[in-house]
Design an enzyme around this catalytic site. Structure first.
Site, mmCIF file in Angstrom:
data_model
loop_
_atom_site.group_PDB
_atom_site.id
_atom_site.type_symbol
_atom_site.label_atom_id
_atom_site.label_comp_id
_atom_site.label_asym_id
_atom_site.label_seq_id
_atom_site.Cartn_x
_atom_site.Cartn_y
_atom_site.Cartn_z
ATOM 1 N N ALA A 9 4.477 -26.545 73.483
ATOM 2 C CA ALA A 9 4.261 -27.995 73.411
ATOM 3 C C ALA A 9 2.822 -28.272 73.028
ATOM 4 O O ALA A 9 1.901 -27.773 73.676
ATOM 5 C CB ALA A 9 4.582 -28.649 74.755
ATOM 6 N N CYS A 10 2.619 -29.035 71.966
ATOM 7 C CA CYS A 10 1.277 -29.454 71.584
ATOM 8 C C CYS A 10 1.204 -30.976 71.669
ATOM 9 O O CYS A 10 2.237 -31.651 71.772
ATOM 10 C CB CYS A 10 0.924 -28.974 70.180
ATOM 11 S SG CYS A 10 1.844 -29.756 68.838
ATOM 12 N N PRO A 11 0.009 -31.570 71.639
ATOM 13 C CA PRO A 11 -0.123 -33.016 71.834
ATOM 14 C C PRO A 11 0.684 -33.858 70.859
ATOM 15 O O PRO A 11 1.300 -34.838 71.240
ATOM 16 C CB PRO A 11 -1.629 -33.242 71.662
ATOM 17 C CG PRO A 11 -2.241 -31.956 72.062
ATOM 18 C CD PRO A 11 -1.291 -30.893 71.594
#
Length: 467
Positions: A9-11
């Site tokens: 998960a990235c921003p």
């Protein structure tokens, strides 16, 4: 065969998330490890892990730059790290995960939060950055949608008097842009202090953006900087209240829904009104006024600096600082703020496009896999997804990163020199019709792409000689 489950998960949930997923899956195949990856991207969770898969797993990897709920992994070996670590060294992570400590076992249940923070600090993303990115990922849809509706309003009627133009401006500037800072603050606070901190973060961010501070002028605003400070303040105030105020177990529910939020909202609100809000608003005003009066040579230097930052880590902290500096100023609706946004977007498009160019003109210096990635990089670059250059930078950072930094700096400086304006915070080629002097914007991007592409091609060695 060992079994590992993972979450990436990235921003923004656009590029890093899926690159990390692919890297872990490929590493699993190479090392005879069965890997299942759940992605938490922009459209929500995909390939969600089942309870059965988690139960059968030997270990869990959380490769995330934002907060991920860990309750379902209690009792499993768990490794927390960053998305970039999963992209760069997936095989190392697989080995580390199998030796990682058990998360939340019976003897450590009360230390879950502390253990997670230590893991993030020692093996992945620093906790402060992770909290910030949790807020950023939540506010980003508001920023993008709001900015595009503001731009459409201007495109329909530059004076903003037509009915549809007014409606679009109310959607974008009157609603989405007024909400994105409070949302940023609220989700930063929630990342630190869980749901009990959400309300105080939201209120603190709203006070800052609406100029509700004591003795503040009619147009005062603490902006995105005030939102960040309010979010961290709310989160840590909530954590402190939970720690310092003890109640009988039968009253824990009342403490959670009544005592903690009421106290944290009051403390954060009063601090923003009487102590923090006014000086932050003054600082934001000074920055805005300074940009308004900046000279030609100064604007070129600023564009060059922002270009360097956009390419340095391709979606990492430096890239995000440059991007949200531009987005935060965009709400002032000045020509200078739109010039900065254009410089940032143009510079962010250069790295993947430059790498795509290099793969086409120097095929003997790239593997077939890299040449295929170069084709995908064209689409990513055109859409202003700087992360499209990451696969190349990961394999050859000393040659790729300096090259793309030079190209992005050239584009950023030229965009400022040409006085290109961009009222939309995202979109790439899809918002070109809204850009002032769009033909000069394209020229600035092409020059930067050629400079970076030729530079990296010159520095790269043929595959047989690569070192």
């Amino acid at each position: 065969m060992a079994k590992i489950v993972a979450i990436t998960a990235c921003p923004t949930g656009i590029a890093h998330t899926f690159m990390a997923q692919e890297a872990l899956l490929q590493a699993g195949k190479k090392n005879n490890v069965e890997v299942r990856v759940e992605t938490q991207g922009a459209s929500g969770s995909e390939d969600t892990l089942t309870a059965a898969e988690i139960a059968l797993a030997d270990a869990v990897i959380i490769a995330a730059d934002k907060k991920v709920e860990l309750d379902r992994f209690v009792g499993k070996r768990l490794l927390q790290t960053s998305v970039s670590a999963a992209i760069k060294e997936p095989e190392t992570l697989l080995a580390q995960a199998l030796d990682a400590p058990v998360y939340g076992d019976a003897t450590q249940a009360y230390m879950d939060d502390i253990a997670a923070q230590k893991a993030a600090k020692n093996q992945g993303t620093p906790a402060v950055y992770r909290h910030l990115m949790n807020g950023v990922s939540s506010m980003l849809p508001l920023v993008i949608a709001g900015g595009i509706y503001i731009a459409l309003s201007t495109a329909i009627d530059i004076n903003g008097k037509a009915s549809l133009a007014v409606a679009f401006d109310n959607i974008g500037g009157g609603s989405a842009f007024k909400l994105f800072v409070p949302i940023l603050a609220a989700f930063i606070a929630q990342s630190i202090g869980d749901r009990a901190a959400f309300a105080s973060g939201l209120v603190g961010g709203w006070i800052g953006t609406q100029g509700l501070m004591y003795n503040a002028g009619p147009n005062a605003s603490a902006g995105y900087l005030g939102g960040i400070i309010a979010g961290f303040l709310a989160g840590y105030v909530t954590v402190g209240i939970r720690k310092w105020i003890r109640v009988p177990r039968t009253f824990e529910g009342i403490k959670t829904v009544l005592i903690t939020p009421v106290l944290s909202v009051g403390i954060v609100g009063l601090l923003m009104i009487y102590v923090l809000g006014h000086p932050i608003a003054a600082l934001m005003s000074a920055i805005s006024n300074g940009l308004t009066h900046i000279g030609a040579s100064g604007s070129i230097g600023l564009g060059l600096l922002l270009g360097l930052m956009m390419a340095f880590d391709m979606g990492g902290p430096f890239n995000k600082v440059a991007y949200f500096f531009a987005v935060g100023l965009l709400g002032t609706h000045t020509v200078e703020s739109e010039m900065i946004m254009a410089a940032v977007m143009g510079a962010g498009m250069v790295p993947p496009l430059a790498m795509a160019l290099s793969t086409f003109i120097a095929k003997h210096k790239y593997t077939q896999e890299e040449r295929d990635a170069g084709k995908a990089a064209i689409i990513l670059g055109a859409c202003f997804i700087t992360e499209g250059a990451i696969p190349f930078a990961t394999k050859d950072p000393l040659r790729v990163i300096p090259s793309i930094m030079v190209g992005s700096a050239v584009t950023g400086a030229l965009a400022m020199l040409f006085r290109v304006t961009n009222p939309a915070p995202h979109g790439g080629v899809f918002v070109f019709p809204l850009i002032g002097h769009w033909y000069l914007f394209i020229l600035a991007i092409l020059i930067g792409v050629v400079v970076a592409g030729l530079l990296v091609t010159t520095l790269k060695r043929p595959i047989a000689q690569a070192a």
